[in-house]
Structure formats: structure tokens, C-alpha cells
Design a protein around this motif. Sequence first.
Motif, PDB file in Angstrom:
ATOM      1  N   THR A  95       0.845  -1.201   0.000  1.00 44.70           N
ATOM      2  CA  THR A  95       0.000   0.000   0.000  1.00 44.70           C
ATOM      3  C   THR A  95       0.877   1.246   0.000  1.00 44.70           C
ATOM      4  OG1 THR A  95      -0.125  -0.061   2.418  1.00 44.70           O
ATOM      5  CG2 THR A  95      -1.895  -1.148   1.201  1.00 44.70           C
ATOM      6  N   LYS A  96       0.303   2.338  -0.467  1.00 45.93           N
ATOM      7  CA  LYS A  96       1.017   3.610  -0.563  1.00 45.93           C
ATOM      8  C   LYS A  96       0.386   4.633   0.375  1.00 45.93           C
ATOM      9  CE  LYS A  96       1.963   2.902  -5.516  1.00 45.93           C
ATOM     10  NZ  LYS A  96       1.823   3.496  -6.884  1.00 45.93           N
ATOM     11  N   GLY A  97       1.064   5.781   0.491  1.00 44.91           N
ATOM     12  CA  GLY A  97       0.478   6.912   1.214  1.00 44.91           C
ATOM     13  C   GLY A  97       0.791   6.965   2.691  1.00 44.91           C
ATOM     14  N   HIS A  98       1.737   6.140   3.178  1.00 48.18           N
ATOM     15  CA  HIS A  98       2.084   6.168   4.608  1.00 48.18           C
ATOM     16  C   HIS A  98       3.034   7.329   4.903  1.00 48.18           C
ATOM     17  CE1 HIS A  98       0.189   2.275   5.194  1.00 48.18           C
ATOM     18  NE2 HIS A  98       0.860   1.816   4.151  1.00 48.18           N
ATOM     19  N   PRO A  99       2.715   8.184   5.855  1.00 46.47           N
ATOM     20  CA  PRO A  99       3.598   9.303   6.201  1.00 46.47           C
ATOM     21  C   PRO A  99       4.959   8.801   6.718  1.00 46.47           C
ATOM     22  CG  PRO A  99       1.411   9.630   7.142  1.00 46.47           C
ATOM     23  CD  PRO A  99       1.457   8.225   6.630  1.00 46.47           C
ATOM     24  N   ILE A 100       6.029   9.450   6.268  1.00 42.54           N
ATOM     25  CA  ILE A 100       7.384   9.072   6.660  1.00 42.54           C
ATOM     26  C   ILE A 100       7.892  10.080   7.686  1.00 42.54           C
ATOM     27  CG2 ILE A 100       9.740   8.635   5.864  1.00 42.54           C
ATOM     28  CD1 ILE A 100       8.568   8.085   3.071  1.00 42.54           C
ATOM     29  N   ARG A 101       8.382   9.572   8.815  1.00 38.51           N
ATOM     30  CA  ARG A 101       8.896  10.424   9.891  1.00 38.51           C
ATOM     31  C   ARG A 101      10.397  10.184  10.058  1.00 38.51           C
ATOM     32  NH1 ARG A 101       4.583   7.676  11.352  1.00 38.51           N
ATOM     33  NH2 ARG A 101       5.744   6.238  12.697  1.00 38.51           N
ATOM     34  N   GLY A 102      11.083  11.180  10.606  1.00 33.43           N
ATOM     35  CA  GLY A 102      12.486  11.011  10.970  1.00 33.43           C
ATOM     36  C   GLY A 102      13.488  11.355   9.888  1.00 33.43           C
ATOM     37  N   LEU A 103      13.047  11.927   8.776  1.00 31.27           N
ATOM     38  CA  LEU A 103      13.980  12.247   7.683  1.00 31.27           C
ATOM     39  C   LEU A 103      14.975  13.339   8.090  1.00 31.27           C
ATOM     40  CD1 LEU A 103      11.447  12.126   4.703  1.00 31.27           C
ATOM     41  CD2 LEU A 103      13.363  10.547   5.090  1.00 31.27           C
ATOM     42  N   THR A 104      14.523  14.303   8.869  1.00 28.58           N
ATOM     43  CA  THR A 104      15.422  15.372   9.317  1.00 28.58           C
ATOM     44  C   THR A 104      16.510  14.813  10.218  1.00 28.58           C
ATOM     45  OG1 THR A 104      13.608  16.968   9.190  1.00 28.58           O
ATOM     46  CG2 THR A 104      15.535  17.596  10.493  1.00 28.58           C
ATOM     47  N   GLU A 105      16.127  13.908  11.133  1.00 26.80           N
ATOM     48  CA  GLU A 105      17.096  13.285  12.034  1.00 26.80           C
ATOM     49  C   GLU A 105      18.097  12.445  11.249  1.00 26.80           C
ATOM     50  OE1 GLU A 105      13.301  13.914  14.379  1.00 26.80           O
ATOM     51  OE2 GLU A 105      13.884  13.373  12.335  1.00 26.80           O
ATOM     52  N   ALA A 106      17.620  11.719  10.235  1.00 30.42           N
ATOM     53  CA  ALA A 106      18.508  10.884   9.420  1.00 30.42           C
ATOM     54  C   ALA A 106      19.504  11.743   8.644  1.00 30.42           C
ATOM     55  CB  ALA A 106      17.686  10.034   8.455  1.00 30.42           C
TER      56      ALA A 106
ATOM     57  N   VAL B  46       2.486  15.117  -0.182  1.00 28.08           N
ATOM     58  CA  VAL B  46       1.038  15.327  -0.082  1.00 28.08           C
ATOM     59  C   VAL B  46       0.807  16.367   1.011  1.00 28.08           C
ATOM     60  CG1 VAL B  46      -1.204  14.289   0.420  1.00 28.08           C
ATOM     61  CG2 VAL B  46       0.508  12.977  -0.857  1.00 28.08           C
ATOM     62  N   ASP B  47       0.378  17.560   0.619  1.00 26.80           N
ATOM     63  CA  ASP B  47       0.162  18.669   1.560  1.00 26.80           C
ATOM     64  C   ASP B  47       1.405  18.925   2.417  1.00 26.80           C
ATOM     65  OD1 ASP B  47      -2.471  18.932   0.647  1.00 26.80           O
ATOM     66  OD2 ASP B  47      -3.200  17.434   2.066  1.00 26.80           O
ATOM     67  N   GLY B  48       2.575  18.877   1.765  1.00 28.62           N
ATOM     68  CA  GLY B  48       3.819  19.165   2.453  1.00 28.62           C
ATOM     69  C   GLY B  48       4.402  18.010   3.240  1.00 28.62           C
ATOM     70  N   GLN B  49       3.674  16.884   3.301  1.00 20.56           N
ATOM     71  CA  GLN B  49       4.140  15.707   4.041  1.00 20.56           C
ATOM     72  C   GLN B  49       4.717  14.682   3.063  1.00 20.56           C
ATOM     73  OE1 GLN B  49       3.930  14.422   7.556  1.00 20.56           O
ATOM     74  NE2 GLN B  49       5.241  12.941   6.503  1.00 20.56           N
ATOM     75  N   VAL B  50       5.913  14.134   3.382  1.00 23.86           N
ATOM     76  CA  VAL B  50       6.497  13.074   2.566  1.00 23.86           C
ATOM     77  C   VAL B  50       5.804  11.758   2.894  1.00 23.86           C
ATOM     78  CG1 VAL B  50       8.603  11.834   1.944  1.00 23.86           C
ATOM     79  CG2 VAL B  50       8.719  14.268   2.534  1.00 23.86           C
ATOM     80  N   VAL B  51       5.261  11.104   1.856  1.00 24.62           N
ATOM     81  CA  VAL B  51       4.582   9.815   2.049  1.00 24.62           C
ATOM     82  C   VAL B  51       5.163   8.773   1.095  1.00 24.62           C
ATOM     83  CG1 VAL B  51       2.454  10.969   2.768  1.00 24.62           C
ATOM     84  CG2 VAL B  51       2.715  10.263   0.382  1.00 24.62           C
ATOM     85  N   THR B  52       4.921   7.508   1.414  1.00 25.13           N
ATOM     86  CA  THR B  52       5.411   6.416   0.562  1.00 25.13           C
ATOM     87  C   THR B  52       4.612   6.370  -0.737  1.00 25.13           C
ATOM     88  OG1 THR B  52       3.921   4.749   1.514  1.00 25.13           O
ATOM     89  CG2 THR B  52       6.064   5.072   2.592  1.00 25.13           C
ATOM     90  N   ASN B  53       5.318   6.028  -1.826  1.00 22.76           N
ATOM     91  CA  ASN B  53       4.659   6.010  -3.143  1.00 22.76           C
ATOM     92  C   ASN B  53       5.247   4.915  -4.029  1.00 22.76           C
ATOM     93  OD1 ASN B  53       2.752   7.144  -4.988  1.00 22.76           O
ATOM     94  ND2 ASN B  53       4.464   8.023  -6.136  1.00 22.76           N
ATOM     95  N   GLY B  54       5.802   3.873  -3.391  1.00 26.25           N
ATOM     96  CA  GLY B  54       6.401   2.799  -4.171  1.00 26.25           C
ATOM     97  C   GLY B  54       6.816   1.649  -3.280  1.00 26.25           C
ATOM     98  N   GLY B  55       7.400   0.626  -3.899  1.00 29.22           N
ATOM     99  CA  GLY B  55       7.862  -0.537  -3.147  1.00 29.22           C
ATOM    100  C   GLY B  55       9.187  -0.279  -2.467  1.00 29.22           C
ATOM    101  N   ARG B  56      10.168   0.195  -3.256  1.00 31.33           N
ATOM    102  CA  ARG B  56      11.445   0.628  -2.670  1.00 31.33           C
ATOM    103  C   ARG B  56      11.313   2.127  -2.424  1.00 31.33           C
ATOM    104  NH1 ARG B  56      16.285  -1.148  -6.234  1.00 31.33           N
ATOM    105  NH2 ARG B  56      14.958  -0.396  -7.911  1.00 31.33           N
ATOM    106  N   VAL B  57      11.384   2.521  -1.184  1.00 31.48           N
ATOM    107  CA  VAL B  57      10.993   3.879  -0.786  1.00 31.48           C
ATOM    108  C   VAL B  57      12.190   4.815  -0.647  1.00 31.48           C
ATOM    109  CG1 VAL B  57       9.778   5.248   0.970  1.00 31.48           C
ATOM    110  CG2 VAL B  57       8.922   2.981   0.326  1.00 31.48           C
ATOM    111  N   LEU B  58      13.247   4.365   0.049  1.00 31.71           N
ATOM    112  CA  LEU B  58      14.417   5.199   0.308  1.00 31.71           C
ATOM    113  C   LEU B  58      15.693   4.384   0.112  1.00 31.71           C
ATOM    114  CD1 LEU B  58      13.248   6.816   3.691  1.00 31.71           C
ATOM    115  CD2 LEU B  58      13.138   7.909   1.442  1.00 31.71           C
ATOM    116  N   GLY B  59      16.770   5.070  -0.285  1.00 36.04           N
ATOM    117  CA  GLY B  59      18.093   4.456  -0.346  1.00 36.04           C
ATOM    118  C   GLY B  59      19.011   5.220   0.599  1.00 36.04           C
TER     119      GLY B  59
END
Length: 428
Positions: free
Chosen positions: A349-360, A376-389
Motif C-alpha cells: 500500500t502507498k500513502g504512509h507518512p514518513i517520519r524522521g527524515l530530518t534526524e537521518a 502530499v500537503d507538504g508531508q512526505v509519504v510512501t509512493n512505491g515498493g522501494r521507498v528510500l536508499g
Amino acid sequence: MKVLVVGGGGREHALAWKIGQSKRVEQVFVAPGNAGTAQDDSAPIENVEIGDTDIAHLLAFAKKNSIGLTVVGPEASLAAGIVDAFSAEGLRIFGPNKQATELEASKVFCKNLLRHADVPTADFHTFRDAESALLFLDEREDSSLVIKADGLAAGKGVIVCANKAEALEAVKRITGSDEFGAAGKQLVIEDRLVGQEASVLAITDGHTILIMPAAQDHKPAHDGDKGPNTGGMGAYSPTPLVTDELMRSIEEKVLVPTVHQLKRMRRPFKGVLYAGLMITKQGLKVLEYNVRFGDPECQPLVMRLQSDLVDVLEAAADGRLDEAAEMVWDPRPAVCVVMASEGYPGEYTKGHPIRGLTEAAAVPNAKVFHAGTKLVDGQVVTNGGRVLGVTALGNSISAAKLQAYTAVKCIRWNGAWCRKDISDKALE
């Protein structure tokens, strides 16, 4: 100069970030980009809402905005003929044309080329229909085989089978369902190779070859190389598996004969030639070719690159790579850990809000490259299977791994997961 990067994954975020560091570049546009390229303030990057295979609109954008260089990330864009279209209009573009792209777009074409060029690879047979493939398997002794869909399948068109029963099931899955679509109309069945995999990427203009440091990808989904194949769950560079002596052998026995064979076939190659290799007890073997920067191999490579990437890409596009300076690399290793959505490489599923990017982002020597994300409205959300590298440098592979996973631990979303053993093979 203005540069257009085509694509919206982790590879494209990494390329845009590195290209944006060039003193010669005033603006980088990414089409369509992702949340990472939209928010990355470390370089002059701007997203453009054009799909990566919408060649007509990409071409119009490049003309209107006086783009000096277009860099193509995804194989689908190359297979759709983007390089041919831009070249026909006199626009500078980095990547192979549609005919040369067949090296990746067709496993059958690739295996036949390897055979004619006398490049070492696994024994194989090709099939145009399921019936002949199933008959071939029925008549064989039980053995471990690899079944490949001929066409592009987002890194998931290769099924490793431990026995005949699994191979029969793989043939039926590739040819008898909608999962692989047109990619499954032809098949390659080859002997399974045993050894360690390595990735060697080289930039070429069809005459000169600049080889980048070796990397090692992690295709299976789970720790210990278990589970189904994915687009890649992480990578690191360099790999101690590829010694200086082996690299000379790769150049001599793999890369040079391949470039020459393509030239003989009147399909001259410009772009990134990516050799997926297996180092076996019987010697070096080519598993497959890709015709673009790997994802996630691109991320640790650009983290280590200290010289100007634009100079090399432009020289290759112009056919004057022999004039380009050697690429300069940070001696420190880099490790990239892919964070994925729950269910990947299957349904998710997609659209899950991602937290902790600033700390990372605050973790020293670490960089979070976005792949399957959107705003989405200024919030980074998931939009794929592989999300971050999540990628980091360190004075050793162990140190780079520690920094990468330190950044990973900062990041959270519902269902986030990753492999825990990226780069461990280097320490064995």
C-alpha cells in the motif's frame, strides 16, 4: 548549463544531487522526480510533472528551457526511444539509442550477443512459447536452473529455481499470467551459476571506456540472500571481491568485446554499460547487462565520486570521452540500504507518512536518497515498493554500514522494513 534528469527513483535523486554540485550547472530539472528531489536544497533541483516515457512532452520541455544535457535514468525511457527522439532534434542526451538498449530490453538478444562475442556466460536455451520450454524441462534431468522473462520486468523477471518442479512452475508463471505481460512472451532458460555476484559499471561513447569501481548489489528480499528477487535491497562499493587483476580481466574479456560486438552489429553504444557478473570457481561469467546506472548501485557510486560527473556524461554524449579526465573517487567505501514498503516485492500500500527524515539527514556522512516517495500537503509519504536508499560513507565498510543503519533507525513509517546485512559479504 541546465540539465534534465529523466526518472523518479533513487538513482535519479542521486544523479540530480551529484549533477547539481557541478560548477557548470545552474539548474537541474527532474522529470517526474519525487519528494526527495522536490525538497533537496543541497543543489539547484526542481521537479517537472512529466512522465519518464512521455517523450513528446520531455522533448518540448527540453527545447523550451534550453536544456544543455539530458541524462536518462530508467530503462523504460531508453527502450521507448527517448535518445533517438532527442538526437533527431539535435539535443545532447546521455544514454544508448533504442537499438543498443535491446542489450537490456531483451534477455534473448543479450545472451545471443554474449555467445557471438565469446563473452563468458552460463549455458542457455531460448524459447518463443511455454509449450516448447515445458517440453525441454520435462526431458532434462532434475537440476538447478534460472528462468528469465525476455523483456523488461523492473528487476523481477529472473526466477532462480532449485529443481525441475520449481522451473516448470516459473515458466507457467511468466507465460501464463498478467504479472509479466509482454516481457514474458519469450524465455531464456539457463544453468544456475554458483558464486558471488558483482556489478561493474562503465561509461562509454562506443570507443573509449571509463570503468567505475565495482559494487555489489543484494537482489533477494531477505537477509542471507533468501526470498524472492527484487529490484535491489542495497549495495556497497567498492567490493573486495573484485581485485585489480579481476577488473583488468572484466575489461578485457567482458566490456571491450561487448562494445566491439555492438559496433559490428551497427548498434554503437553510448551510455552506461552495466555488467552483472558472477564470480564462480570456473571463472568470471556475465549474468546480464543493464544499459543505465544501476539502482541502488548508483547511490554509493555517486557518494564516492569526487570529480565532476557532468564533464564525463557530456563527453560521452558527444563521442569524445577520450578527452575527458579520469574520474576521481573517494577512497572511503559507501553503503546503501534500501528501505521498502511492507509486502514488497509483492503487493503493497502507498500513502504512509514518513517520519524522521530530518534526524537521518543529520547523521554524519549519510545521505537519504528518495525513490518511492511523493509530497502530499507538504508531508512526505510512501509512493512505491522501494521507498528510500539510505547511503553513507565510512573509513571502512563496517564504518559505512554503521552510519547507514544509524540513519535508517531514525526513519519510520507504517510497514517499513529493510535487510539488516547489506555489505556483510565484504567482511566474510
